[in-house]
Design an enzyme around this catalytic site. Structure first.
Site: not given
Ligand SMILES: NC(=O)c1ccc[n+]([C@@H]2O[C@H](COP(=O)([O-])OP(=O)(O)OC[C@H]3O[C@@H](n4cnc5c(N)ncnc54)[C@H](OP(=O)(O)O)[C@@H]3O)[C@@H](O)[C@H]2O)c1
Length: 230
Positions: A132, A152, A148
């Site tokens: 992130s 990261k 968080y």
């Molecule tokens: N969206 C943003 O703006 C943003 C910005 C910077 C970085 N990111 C990074 O991008 C990645 C994806 O983010 P997103 O926005 O798509 O988030 P999201 O919609 O909350 O999805 C998170 C995914 O991770 C899985 N997950 C979470 N904890 C888990 C665990 N303990 N074991 C197995 N699976 C787990 C969830 O599935 P289940 O709940 O089904 O387990 C879900 O599929 C993350 O690493 C996040 O930190 C996102």
């Protein structure tokens, strides 16, 4: 058929990355805790999608993943470790248990995943961590996101360490530090914020990067953000 493991494949960026890779002819092993969306992914791509329902904070998941790979006789050409957890809480209210959970979900998951899959990674494989901008050195920081962002940031440094550790096996390790992408996680962290990038756009970018960019990058922590990082 090349095989890529995608964690967090039940929704958001991970699901879109999995769908992009499957549309380009890769076999994908999708992992997350929610069974229903994983079942739907397997049904949509019956010849190319394998799934594992499991919690990356639970040790038994890694043994089950290993058993699945052994049963299907699969080796890995890549890992997109995208699963992650977010907590938005003032620093003084963030408990030790909160810190431990964030470090477990965002850092130790990567440690355990690579350790358990290492022997199944093919020469030339690409391990890609999804970090992130909050964990990118010198970027703007936001109140409430200390645990968080620190988790990261540690994932970023793990990238550099593993790239050195695995260079002899011709395995590349990189980390993409994402800016805002429209997902459930963003809505939880910044309610009402409209991100400039949709999940399907980022999923396509990550899928392409995971499958090609290790020919050009290794051990790199790369910002993927439209915003000025400072
Ligand atoms: N969206 C943003 O703006 C943003 C910005 C910077 C970085 N990111 C990074 O991008 C990645 C994806 O983010 P997103 O926005 O798509 O988030 P999201 O919609 O909350 O999805 C998170 C995914 O991770 C899985 N997950 C979470 N904890 C888990 C665990 N303990 N074991 C197995 N699976 C787990 C969830 O599935 P289940 O709940 O089904 O387990 C879900 O599929 C993350 O690493 C996040 O930190 C996102």
């Amino acid at each position: 058929m090349k095989t890529i493991l995608v964690t967090g494949a039940s929704r958001g960026i991970g699901l879109e990355t999995a769908n992009w890779l499957l549309s380009k002819g890769f076999r994908v092993i999708g992992l997350a805790r929610s069974a229903k969306p994983l079942d739907a992914l397997r049904k949509a791509w019956p010849d190319a999608a394998e799934t594992l329902t499991g919690d990356l904070c639970d040790d038994t998941t890694y043994a089950r993943l290993d058993a699945l790979l052994a049963e299907k006789d699969l080796t890995l050409d890549g890992i997109v470790h995208n699963a992650g957890a977010l907590l938005n809480k003032p620093f003084t209210e963030t408990s030790d248990a909160d810190w431990q959970y964030l470090l477990d979900a965002n850092l130790m998951s990567a440690v355990r995943l690579v350790r358990s899959c290492k022997s199944r990674l093919n020469s030339g494989a690409h391990v890609l961590f999804i970090g992130s901008m909050g964990g990118y050195q010198g970027s703007s920081k936001f109140p409430g996101l200390a645990a968080y962002s620190v988790s990261k940031g540690a994932l970023s440094i793990l990238t550099e360490c593993l790239a050195a550790e695995m260079a002899g096996d011709q395995i590349s390790v990189n980390c993409l530090c994402l800016g805002a992408v429209q997902t459930e996680m963003l809505e939880a962290a910044f309610p009402g914020l409209k991100a400039p990038v949709e999940a399907h756009q980022m999923g396509a970018y990550i899928g392409k990067f995971a499958s090609e960019a290790h020919r050009f990058f290794n051990g790199k922590i790369l910002p993927v953000s439209l915003a000025d990082p400072t």
